[in-house]
Design an enzyme around this catalytic site. Sequence first.
Site: not given
Ligand code: GLA
Length: 685
Positions: A419, A489
């Site tokens: 990420d 997301d």
């Molecule tokens: C980001 C990612 C999510 C999740 C969060 C965790 O927003 O896109 O899918 O993994 O971080 O903190």
Amino acid sequence: MTALEIAMAGCLAFGHPTGNYYEAITTHSGLQVIHADGAVTLRLREERRERREEPGATLDIISLKDEYYPFEVVRHVRVWNDCAAVETWAEIRHSEPGPVRLVRADSFAAPVAATSDVVRVLSLTGTAKNEANVSRSSVGNGQTVELVSRAGTRNAWEANAAMMVEFGDDVGEERGKVLGVALEWPGNSCRRVRRNWDGSRTEVFAGVDMTTGPYTLDPGVTFTTPKAILVWSENGRGEVSRTYHRWARRHLMPHGYDLHPVLLNSWEGSYFSFTERTLLDMMDGVKEMGGEMFVLDDGWFGRGKFARDEKNKAKAGLGDWCVNKAKLPHGLGWLADEAERRGLKFGLWVEPEMANTNSWLYEEHPDRILSEAGRPPICGRGKSQVVLDFCNPAVRDNLFGQLDAVYAEIPSLAYVKWDCNANIWNPGSPYLAADRQPNLWYDYAKGYLELLKRFRAKRPRVMVQACASGGGRMDFGSLRYADEFWPSDCTDPYRRIFIQWGCSQFYPASAMACHVTASPNHQTKRETPLKYRFDVAMTGRLGFELHPKDMTAEEIAFAKAAVADYKRIRPVVQRGDLYRLVSPYEKPLAALMYASEAKDAAAVFALGLKIDGGRTETLKLRGLDTDARYSVREINCGGRLHLVGGARFIASVTGRDLMERGLDITLFGEYDSAVFEICKNEQSR
Ligand code: GLA
């Protein structure tokens, strides 16, 4: 015309071979430099041309040298035998008495001969939770359309590193002249389409964005531009997309034809609030539904006052890559064993490029962070997130070691979600010299790719998901080392139809992670039927992101059947050719299908948007064998059947009928959807 011809024309235009400086400026050359002595001209002459046969491809190498300065450009053009995508890039080096500054160093710059009155650019743009919107505009005479992304990290949001240039007014999914230009690059980038005053000339450029300052290149060092991947089609946007998908599966992705597992990711099911029990329950739940992998998301690491726990949430811990024993006393290896005992693979979330100002790393090594001398840092998520200085090889080495020690605790590790939740808001590298600061953007992106590559080399079978607060890293640069993206997301299926439609323009379905989540949706609060959530997620790599304990017995039963259905159509979804049939930008539904390369299987999806009452649509299928006979079966049924006439199964129909007459289907009301499995009958001719 072919993509190769276009690429080769690029070789000639690149560096304005006439050497006429006025022309160089007026034609917006793809290469502009300031020599060590301050001069700004280039007179490149072709020195050498060589053709190399490679396995499955032919590589042309063209060396150009300046007449006066010891400055050299080596252009590369690779053509694959089995797919009409052409890769082109350049190496730039010199042996001048001091550094040369690159003001512009595009990967590709060429006039395109296709004449037409109308030139349009299709690109993807968006932001967090609203990625990959398809945007189209026309380029008028004397105008330049410029697509720039300068986030440093999450560059796929503002302007995805790929575009299509459409020539003519009649361009559609299956007709018209289209040039695809994509960069294999996660860093800052720029693409331009320029028409001259009377529209008789169209020039196309793509490369690293240098408007943040020229790149300083020392003598003897080679600057390699990212690869540009060109696709030319006279049969519309669909063919351009299919060519990119094939090229990515065959020649880019680490395991392009591996089937991706149905997994459950813990994020939306528990966020930071979990115990070992929560995770074991999730494993049991996904196993029962037929899942194949469990992925532990954020919240498992950090120590002491900086632990990434329920109290600190996203405010602390990044940079301290050790398991939080207070939360997970048995450790990660034990969790992975528990997954294995249930017949599940195990995956882990990491955010390697980042630190929190609330971390031991930040306290002890502030010099490892990108920061601007004298200015307080601009912090991102949790008001405490900053970015590591990936320009510095020692920072990368240290991080690699820390994460490697974590991975070593999990011998069965099968998947890593990488990420990246911040932009480069503090563009200062403590590692780079004062006069090299503008190099930061390119060097950072190279550093990120180098680490991904190193990870791959050490753990070749571990899958990687490239995530950057959702789809900020949806680019071919990341996909050379990653297996898939987390496109957004936003997991609301209604919004996902558009996001995934955008993603599909360039990136293959196997790389598109799509998770079934709870209703009401956590981001938009929209309520949708479980079937709809499944049908939308089944168009890519299906997974879950919820706590199965929150599901009813009927929902679990539905999910079980849906996963079984998905596993049957998974090969054709993940390896097949995509045909977009009805655009959600034009009608209140999206329809798309995947057909196997052998034309013996297909899966068709009709995904309704806000349909008032009912809507009947004729779906003219594509990619089938005209004379073969097929069966059509509606799958993942949730009560109502959608074929007009009410049948669930058609035993035998010709490919010609399916493609010319089509399938009549009805969608009933909003958020209704249907999926059809199509199989070629044996002895079908
Ligand atoms: C980001 C990612 C999510 C999740 C969060 C965790 O927003 O896109 O899918 O993994 O971080 O903190």
